[in-house]
Design a protein around this motif. Structure first.
Motif, PDB file in Angstrom:
ATOM      1  N   HIS A  16       0.826  -1.216   0.000  1.00 45.77           N
ATOM      2  CA  HIS A  16       0.000   0.000   0.000  1.00 45.77           C
ATOM      3  C   HIS A  16       0.859   1.264   0.000  1.00 45.77           C
ATOM      4  CE1 HIS A  16      -3.081   2.918   1.040  1.00 45.77           C
ATOM      5  NE2 HIS A  16      -2.313   3.280   2.057  1.00 45.77           N
ATOM      6  N   ILE A  17       1.877   1.313   0.852  1.00 45.70           N
ATOM      7  CA  ILE A  17       2.678   2.540   0.912  1.00 45.70           C
ATOM      8  C   ILE A  17       3.532   2.707  -0.346  1.00 45.70           C
ATOM      9  CG2 ILE A  17       2.605   2.730   3.429  1.00 45.70           C
ATOM     10  CD1 ILE A  17       5.506   1.695   3.506  1.00 45.70           C
ATOM     11  N   LEU A  18       3.934   1.604  -0.973  1.00 43.04           N
ATOM     12  CA  LEU A  18       4.675   1.707  -2.229  1.00 43.04           C
ATOM     13  C   LEU A  18       3.772   2.257  -3.340  1.00 43.04           C
ATOM     14  CD1 LEU A  18       6.775  -1.600  -2.148  1.00 43.04           C
ATOM     15  CD2 LEU A  18       7.618   0.748  -1.840  1.00 43.04           C
ATOM     16  N   GLN A  19       2.530   1.792  -3.383  1.00 48.18           N
ATOM     17  CA  GLN A  19       1.567   2.308  -4.372  1.00 48.18           C
ATOM     18  C   GLN A  19       1.271   3.780  -4.108  1.00 48.18           C
ATOM     19  OE1 GLN A  19      -1.760  -0.346  -3.909  1.00 48.18           O
ATOM     20  NE2 GLN A  19      -0.758  -2.005  -5.033  1.00 48.18           N
ATOM     21  N   SER A  20       1.129   4.132  -2.857  1.00 51.71           N
ATOM     22  CA  SER A  20       0.865   5.526  -2.484  1.00 51.71           C
ATOM     23  C   SER A  20       2.020   6.430  -2.902  1.00 51.71           C
ATOM     24  CB  SER A  20       0.634   5.613  -0.969  1.00 51.71           C
ATOM     25  OG  SER A  20       0.356   6.918  -0.572  1.00 51.71           O
ATOM     26  N   TYR A  21       3.236   5.944  -2.723  1.00 51.32           N
ATOM     27  CA  TYR A  21       4.422   6.700  -3.121  1.00 51.32           C
ATOM     28  C   TYR A  21       4.474   6.860  -4.643  1.00 51.32           C
ATOM     29  CZ  TYR A  21       9.339   7.993  -3.656  1.00 51.32           C
ATOM     30  OH  TYR A  21      10.508   8.634  -3.998  1.00 51.32           O
ATOM     31  N   GLU A  22       4.227   5.776  -5.361  1.00 50.00           N
ATOM     32  CA  GLU A  22       4.234   5.831  -6.829  1.00 50.00           C
ATOM     33  C   GLU A  22       3.204   6.822  -7.353  1.00 50.00           C
ATOM     34  OE1 GLU A  22       5.920   4.511  -9.597  1.00 50.00           O
ATOM     35  OE2 GLU A  22       7.387   4.181  -8.013  1.00 50.00           O
TER      36      GLU A  22
END
Length: 185
Positions: free
Chosen positions: A56-62
């Motif tokens: 989730h946090i990787l998608q949010s960062y992207e």
């Protein structure tokens, strides 16, 4: 990948899936301590939940919607901090943080939040940083107060914590205030 050297002992680093077991172990060893203020502990029951969080946090960062990183103290994961959300229209970043109980009292979170605030105004070109903390969470509230954030109000019954609501205190820092604060130091 986001990596930010806070000082010679503290690094903020974007988590990856290989960090899931270490993150879950940190949560497990601090579960009762963290449960006082964090509402998600009962839904984090396996390392799969830590994997889902990291995804989730990787998608949010992207998507440029947030920037959440692991706090590494002397190369060991000791907590989480970052921007839970960005409001790019209004140039606001919302900082959140938590740290394992054994690492409290060393100034780690103060240093991390100082670095994140500086990053917000110098790198991300935000105009405002918000921090919200439960009214009775004195340790969490001490961080923005120590860094010169302005207490701007109280949001009544802002968060449900397992069996009760808690009020949140809202702290804000403007880019212009941050520049002024740094000049005075």
């Amino acid at each position: 990948m986001f990596v930010y050297e806070v000082d010679e002992h503290i690094t903020l680093r974007q988590l990856n899936l290989q960090d899931a077991n270490q993150l879950f172990a940190l949560i497990v060893s601090n579960r009762s301590y963290l449960r006082e203020w964090l509402p998600w502990l009962d839904t984090n029951v396996s390392s799969d939940d830590s994997i889902a969080f990291i995804e989730h946090i990787l998608q949010s960062y992207e998507a440029k919607k947030g920037l959440t990183a692991g706090i590494f103290y002397q190369d060991k994961l000791v907590g989480i901090a970052g921007f839970n959300a960005f409001d790019w229209t209004n140039r606001i970043g919302y900082i959140g943080y938590w740290i394992g109980q054994d690492y409290q009292g060393y100034g780690i979170i103060t240093s991390v939040v100082r670095a994140l605030t500086d990053y917000a105004f110098t790198e991300a070109q935000l105009n405002r940083v918000d921090i919200r903390a439960a009214f009775t969470n004195k340790k969490s509230r001490a961080i923005p107060e120590r860094l010169g954030f302005k207490e701007e109000g109280i949001l009544r019954q802002s968060e449900w914590l397992y069996d009760h609501y808690v009020d949140h205190v809202v702290y804000g820092m403007l880019a212009s205030d941050w520049v002024e604060n740094k000049r005075d130091q």
